[in-house]
Write a protein that holds these residues in place. Structure first.
Motif, PDB file in Angstrom:
ATOM      1  N   LEU A 164      -3.372  -0.512   6.839  1.00  0.00           N
ATOM      2  CA  LEU A 164      -4.183  -0.189   5.941  1.00  0.00           C
ATOM      3  C   LEU A 164      -5.082   1.077   6.381  1.00  0.00           C
ATOM      4  O   LEU A 164      -5.179   1.978   5.660  1.00  0.00           O
ATOM      5  CB  LEU A 164      -5.138  -1.324   5.289  1.00  0.00           C
ATOM      6  N   ASP A 178      -1.513  -6.402   8.514  1.00  0.00           N
ATOM      7  CA  ASP A 178      -0.817  -5.412   9.074  1.00  0.00           C
ATOM      8  C   ASP A 178       0.501  -5.539   9.671  1.00  0.00           C
ATOM      9  O   ASP A 178       1.201  -4.697   9.757  1.00  0.00           O
ATOM     10  CB  ASP A 178      -1.939  -4.504   9.761  1.00  0.00           C
ATOM     11  N   ARG A 209      -5.669  -6.275  -0.733  1.00  0.00           N
ATOM     12  CA  ARG A 209      -5.602  -6.061   0.667  1.00  0.00           C
ATOM     13  C   ARG A 209      -5.745  -7.386   1.630  1.00  0.00           C
ATOM     14  O   ARG A 209      -5.533  -7.142   2.549  1.00  0.00           O
ATOM     15  CB  ARG A 209      -6.924  -5.368   1.003  1.00  0.00           C
ATOM     16  N   GLY A 261       0.744  -1.044   0.004  1.00  0.00           N
ATOM     17  CA  GLY A 261       0.173   0.151   0.073  1.00  0.00           C
ATOM     18  C   GLY A 261       0.918   1.332   0.094  1.00  0.00           C
ATOM     19  O   GLY A 261       0.429   2.267   0.606  1.00  0.00           O
TER      20      GLY A 261
END
Length: 181
Positions: free
Chosen positions: A174, A163, A158, A140
């Protein structure tokens, strides 16, 4: 049989700690000086991006910097973690997928040599490579500035990474990703 136990233990210990595992004969790590010419190229690369990004003339200067760094790589003049990080950043600002892939390899080398800033660069260069090859990025880090409109994030998978992986790579989770100023 018991008198053999200490002898066998000593033999196993000597075998396990053979010459390659001994530290008393191992040479001390040699500190490698950073390449000053490469550091200057990196400073020039960063200066070109202070006012919103390079124009046509600066893009030509970017290409020249990449040629100089490539020559340094070919002559084995890129040696320290900081050198690999500088070289990776310069190739991160390339214009071909191969530039971004090389930037990723250089950032990985920087990280393996202890340059912790290589973590973010490895993530960003991989994202840039993926976007350049029409695939969604995974960390990202890549955004597109649309003239007279908002900056938007490039296509993003995604679901591939968590994360926690992003955090370990020094990339925001994100929910906290925002376009650069």
């Amino acid at each position: 049989m018991k008198p053999l136990a200490p002898l066998l233990a000593a033999l196993l210990l000597l075998t396990a700690c053979g010459p390659s595992a001994r530290t008393d004969d191992a040479p001390a790590p040699v500190a490698v000086a950073d390449n000053r010419a490469l550091a200057a190229l990196f400073r020039d690369d960063q200066a070109a991006r202070k006012d919103g990004g390079p124009d046509l003339m600066e893009s030509l200067a970017d290409a020249e910097r990449r040629e100089q760094v490539r020559a340094m790589l070919d002559r084995d003049e890129v040696r320290s973690g900081k050198d690999y990080w500088h070289a990776g950043f310069i190739f991160q600002h390339g214009d071909r997928p191969e530039d971004f892939l090389l930037a990723h390899a250089l950032a990985t080398a920087a990280l393996s040599l202890g340059e912790q800033d290589g973590a973010w660069l490895a993530a960003a260069s991989l994202d840039r490579y993926l976007v350049a090859t029409d695939r969604p990025q995974i960390y990202g880090t890549q955004f597109i500035a649309i003239p007279d409109q908002a900056t938007i994030q490039s296509a993003l998978d995604r679901d591939l990474l968590t994360d926690a992986v992003r955090k370990a790579s020094r990339v925001p989770p994100l929910a906290e990703q925002t376009p650069p100023p």
